[in-house]
Scaffold this active site. Structure first.
Site, PDB file in Angstrom:
ATOM      1  N   GLN A 193       0.850  -1.195   0.000  1.00 12.74           N
ATOM      2  CA  GLN A 193       0.000   0.000   0.000  1.00 12.74           C
ATOM      3  C   GLN A 193       0.884   1.243   0.000  1.00 12.74           C
ATOM      4  O   GLN A 193       1.843   1.337   0.757  1.00 12.74           O
ATOM      5  CB  GLN A 193      -0.877  -0.017   1.251  1.00 12.74           C
ATOM      6  CG  GLN A 193      -1.180   1.343   1.868  1.00 12.74           C
ATOM      7  CD  GLN A 193      -2.439   1.967   1.329  1.00 12.74           C
ATOM      8  OE1 GLN A 193      -3.304   1.260   0.825  1.00 12.74           O
ATOM      9  NE2 GLN A 193      -2.557   3.270   1.435  1.00 12.74           N
ATOM     10  N   THR A 194       0.562   2.223  -0.844  1.00  9.37           N
ATOM     11  CA  THR A 194       1.301   3.478  -0.803  1.00  9.37           C
ATOM     12  C   THR A 194       0.438   4.615  -1.333  1.00  9.37           C
ATOM     13  O   THR A 194      -0.441   4.404  -2.163  1.00  9.37           O
ATOM     14  CB  THR A 194       2.615   3.387  -1.604  1.00  9.37           C
ATOM     15  OG1 THR A 194       3.330   4.614  -1.469  1.00  9.37           O
ATOM     16  CG2 THR A 194       2.345   3.127  -3.086  1.00  9.37           C
ATOM     17  N   ARG A 195       0.712   5.823  -0.801  1.00 11.71           N
ATOM     18  CA  ARG A 195       0.100   7.042  -1.312  1.00 11.71           C
ATOM     19  C   ARG A 195       1.186   8.045  -1.701  1.00 11.71           C
ATOM     20  O   ARG A 195       0.895   9.211  -1.949  1.00 11.71           O
ATOM     21  CB  ARG A 195      -0.837   7.656  -0.263  1.00 11.71           C
ATOM     22  CG  ARG A 195      -0.155   8.000   1.049  1.00 11.71           C
ATOM     23  CD  ARG A 195      -1.125   8.604   2.070  1.00 11.71           C
ATOM     24  NE  ARG A 195      -0.479   8.858   3.340  1.00 11.71           N
ATOM     25  CZ  ARG A 195       0.243   9.944   3.628  1.00 11.71           C
ATOM     26  NH1 ARG A 195       0.399  10.877   2.706  1.00 11.71           N
ATOM     27  NH2 ARG A 195       0.791  10.097   4.805  1.00 11.71           N
ATOM     28  N   ASN A 196       2.425   7.560  -1.744  1.00 12.37           N
ATOM     29  CA  ASN A 196       3.578   8.401  -2.041  1.00 12.37           C
ATOM     30  C   ASN A 196       4.339   7.856  -3.242  1.00 12.37           C
ATOM     31  O   ASN A 196       4.172   6.690  -3.614  1.00 12.37           O
ATOM     32  CB  ASN A 196       4.526   8.455  -0.831  1.00 12.37           C
ATOM     33  CG  ASN A 196       3.892   9.122   0.370  1.00 12.37           C
ATOM     34  OD1 ASN A 196       3.344  10.207   0.260  1.00 12.37           O
ATOM     35  ND2 ASN A 196       3.951   8.469   1.526  1.00 12.37           N
ATOM     36  N   GLY A 287       3.057  -0.879   7.365  1.00 12.89           N
ATOM     37  CA  GLY A 287       4.193  -0.028   7.661  1.00 12.89           C
ATOM     38  C   GLY A 287       4.173   0.567   9.053  1.00 12.89           C
ATOM     39  O   GLY A 287       3.198   0.470   9.794  1.00 12.89           O
ATOM     40  N   ARG A 288       5.270   1.211   9.377  1.00 19.76           N
ATOM     41  CA  ARG A 288       5.363   1.985  10.610  1.00 19.76           C
ATOM     42  C   ARG A 288       4.419   3.177  10.491  1.00 19.76           C
ATOM     43  O   ARG A 288       4.424   3.880   9.496  1.00 19.76           O
ATOM     44  CB  ARG A 288       6.807   2.451  10.813  1.00 19.76           C
ATOM     45  CG  ARG A 288       7.074   3.160  12.122  1.00 19.76           C
ATOM     46  CD  ARG A 288       8.552   3.552  12.206  1.00 19.76           C
ATOM     47  NE  ARG A 288       8.864   4.165  13.492  1.00 19.76           N
ATOM     48  CZ  ARG A 288       8.669   5.447  13.782  1.00 19.76           C
ATOM     49  NH1 ARG A 288       8.142   6.253  12.868  1.00 19.76           N
ATOM     50  NH2 ARG A 288       8.990   5.926  14.966  1.00 19.76           N
ATOM     51  N   ASP A 289       3.569   3.395  11.496  1.00 17.85           N
ATOM     52  CA  ASP A 289       2.545   4.444  11.467  1.00 17.85           C
ATOM     53  C   ASP A 289       1.715   4.346  10.192  1.00 17.85           C
ATOM     54  O   ASP A 289       1.443   5.342   9.526  1.00 17.85           O
ATOM     55  CB  ASP A 289       3.179   5.830  11.595  1.00 17.85           C
ATOM     56  CG  ASP A 289       2.139   6.920  11.876  1.00 17.85           C
ATOM     57  OD1 ASP A 289       1.063   6.587  12.418  1.00 17.85           O
ATOM     58  OD2 ASP A 289       2.391   8.093  11.538  1.00 17.85           O
ATOM     59  N   HIS A 290       1.304   3.136   9.861  1.00 15.56           N
ATOM     60  CA  HIS A 290       0.551   2.868   8.641  1.00 15.56           C
ATOM     61  C   HIS A 290      -0.735   3.686   8.609  1.00 15.56           C
ATOM     62  O   HIS A 290      -1.520   3.678   9.551  1.00 15.56           O
ATOM     63  CB  HIS A 290       0.219   1.372   8.569  1.00 15.56           C
ATOM     64  CG  HIS A 290      -0.441   0.945   7.305  1.00 15.56           C
ATOM     65  ND1 HIS A 290       0.236   0.297   6.293  1.00 15.56           N
ATOM     66  CD2 HIS A 290      -1.719   1.083   6.865  1.00 15.56           C
ATOM     67  CE1 HIS A 290      -0.596   0.048   5.299  1.00 15.56           C
ATOM     68  NE2 HIS A 290      -1.793   0.517   5.625  1.00 15.56           N
ATOM     69  N   ALA A 291      -0.948   4.411   7.515  1.00 10.38           N
ATOM     70  CA  ALA A 291      -2.160   5.217   7.299  1.00 10.38           C
ATOM     71  C   ALA A 291      -2.368   6.279   8.364  1.00 10.38           C
ATOM     72  O   ALA A 291      -3.482   6.757   8.565  1.00 10.38           O
ATOM     73  CB  ALA A 291      -3.401   4.323   7.197  1.00 10.38           C
ATOM     74  N   VAL A 329      14.719   0.018   5.552  1.00  8.13           N
ATOM     75  CA  VAL A 329      16.031  -0.282   4.992  1.00  8.13           C
ATOM     76  C   VAL A 329      16.827   1.007   4.858  1.00  8.13           C
ATOM     77  O   VAL A 329      16.253   2.098   4.740  1.00  8.13           O
ATOM     78  CB  VAL A 329      15.918  -0.987   3.624  1.00  8.13           C
ATOM     79  CG1 VAL A 329      15.256  -2.339   3.768  1.00  8.13           C
ATOM     80  CG2 VAL A 329      15.167  -0.123   2.621  1.00  8.13           C
TER      81      VAL A 329
END
EC number: 2.7.7.4
Length: 507
Positions: A193-196, A287-291, A329
């Site tokens: 998932q990504t918005r970036n 992810g870390r702090d996802h959404a 990473v």
């Protein structure tokens, strides 16, 4: 490949295909509601099965269950209220069992809603239970300042999916994506998932996730509504189309998700996992702090860094999708490779990283973006959409406390700017407060022009542009004039220095 959430993929378009013509004809005779931008995203994912097991907008019983317990009334796990919000006037015009045509852009019928109930939610409870109550949270701001005060619940009959005119080949429905995976014999798929925009680190972590889970990669970016201020989806899609070429052959697939994000942190992460399961993914990177929307104006985070991972993991068995924690990473310049940061002793090994803030600064100032951080073709796309300050536009708005002749000040500024050259178009634009004018200002600024607006402009803060500046003596003026600066020469000098300091003009 996991079964859809609830056991059945609720593809309402396929279900109702045989009666589409009669539904279309019926829609012309019904009361109509024009869907908002968020509702367009929601209804598309209801109609195509992305929100399975939902078959409509939540009625009150389901809504209460989701808000208080993260479950529908039948006990099915569901963490985000999907509601059709309307103003009081429209709510008063409909009754239970009535059928309403739902339109895109006021003209395109996409579905018919059979009203089950009309109810007024307690928004304060929704804000607290779903989004933790901070009034600065973007979803809470939307809830109280944009959303209608009444919700209409009911089942949908599908006429057609909302129309899109961009990237038709990339907008796969859950049924289409599942068929794609079957044709490729992909039974294990890890969704990202990504918005970036994506850079080399994202490519590295998704490839690692695929290898660790013995799965293929679904790049599944959101192209509906994201966080205010995010990079537009057209720029991002061009980036995704380039970076997908950098994956090992046959390992990754790109598809776009028309989701309206709520930035709901842990609850939203569970919701995202459900959606990806419906699209056929067996694994999901959280992810870390996802959404999460970051922090509020006091610097307090809306969510903890691992809240999302912990909540999704707690529902692991019920979700029937495996959670893959996002492993940060970092780049090792002495070895020219990326490695998980939790495996590196940073006291002994040199590492490099560029933060999002630093990346935006380098784009703004035209600074170097090294190839170890992002691929040249990605950087090229980002620079085209985010030109450095000397190529950006700006608008200067005169406050009502300026005492010099406005026309002469405008001419003086224009003459001064023109002598700098540089290819920027400059124009004096006297104002009116019509919405069309505000849009025009924004268009000029985004096109790289320099505008001078001599008349008092109370609505300047409504322009959708970051580069609109006010000139005056007031404390809140962007270019603040001292009481002694009453000559045109002094004002021009102050404006030029401001533009130089902010890199719009280079000497």
């Amino acid at each position: 490949m996991p079964a859809p959430h609830g056991g059945v993929l609720q593809d309402l378009v396929a279900r109702d295909a045989s009666k589409r013509d009669s539904l279309l004809s019926e829609s012309q005779q019904l009361s109509q509601w024009t869907l908002t931008a968020r509702q367009i995203c929601d209804i598309e994912l209801i109609l195509n099965g992305g929100f399975s097991p939902l078959t409509g907008f939540l009625a009150q019983e389901d809504y209460n269950g989701v808000v208080h317990n993260s479950r529908l009334s039948d006990g099915t796990l569901w963490t985000m209220p999907i509601t059709l919000d309307v103003p009081e006037q429209f709510a008063n015009s409909v009754k239970p069992n009535q059928r309403i045509a739902l339109l895109q852009d006021g003209t395109i019928p996409v579905a018919i809603l059979t009203v089950k109930d009309i109810y007024k939610p307690d928004k304060s409870v929704e804000a607290e239970k779903v989004f933790r109550g901070d009034p600065e949270h973007p979803a809470i701001n939307y809830l109280f300042n944009t959303a209608g005060d009444y919700y209409i619940g009911g089942a949908l009959d599908a006429i057609q999916l909302p129309q899109h005119y961009d990237y038709p080949g990339l907008r796969k429905t859950p049924a289409q994506l599942r068929l794609e995976f079957q044709s490729r014999q992909w039974d294990r798929v890890v969704a990202f998932q990504t918005r970036n925009p994506m850079h080399r680190a994202h490519r590295e972590l998704t490839v690692r996730a695929a290898r660790e889970t013995n799965a293929k990669v679904l790049i599944h970016p959101v192209v509906g509504l994201t966080k205010p201020g995010d990079i537009d989806h057209h720029t991002r899609v061009r980036v995704y189309q380039e970076i997908i070429k950098r994956y090992p052959n046959g390992i990754a697939f790109l598809s776009l998700l028309p989701l309206a994000m709520r930035m709901g942190g842990d609850r939203e992460a569970v919701w995202h996992a459900i959606i990806r399961k419906n699209y056929g993914a067996s694994h999901f990177i959280v992810g870390r702090d996802h959404a999460g929307p970051g922090s509020n104006s006091k610097g307090v985070d809306f969510y903890g860094p691992y809240d999302a991972q912990e909540l999704v993991e707690s529902y692991k068995n019920e979700l029937d999708i495996d959670v893959v924690p996002f492993r940060m990473v970092t780049y090792l310049p002495d070895e020219d490779r990326y490695a998980p940061i939790d495996e590196i002793d940073t006291s002994k090994t040199r590492t490099l990283n560029i933060s999002g803030t630093e990346l935006r600064k380098r784009l703004r100032d035209g600074g170097e973006i090294p190839e170890w951080f992002s691929y040249p073709e990605v950087v090229k796309i980002l620079r085209e959409s985010n030109p450095p300050r000397p190529k950006q536009g700006f608008a200067l708005v005169f406050n009502d406390d300026i005492k010099v002749d406005r026309d002469q000040l405008s001419i003086a500024l224009l003459s001064t700017f023109l002598q700098f050259g540089g290819g920027r178009h400059y124009k004096i634009y006297d104002h009116n407060d019509k919405p069309e004018f505000l849009e025009l200002i924004s268009d000029f600024v985004q096109a790289g022009s320099g505008l001078i607006i001599p008349s008092t402009w109370s609505a300047s803060n409504k322009v959708n542009s970051a580069n609109v500046y006010t000139i005056g003596h007031a404390k809140d003026a962007d270019i603040k004039l001292a009481s002694t600066e009453e000559t045109i020469f002094h004002i021009v000098q102050k404006v030029v220095l401001f533009l130089e300091d902010n890199h719009f003009i280079q000497f």
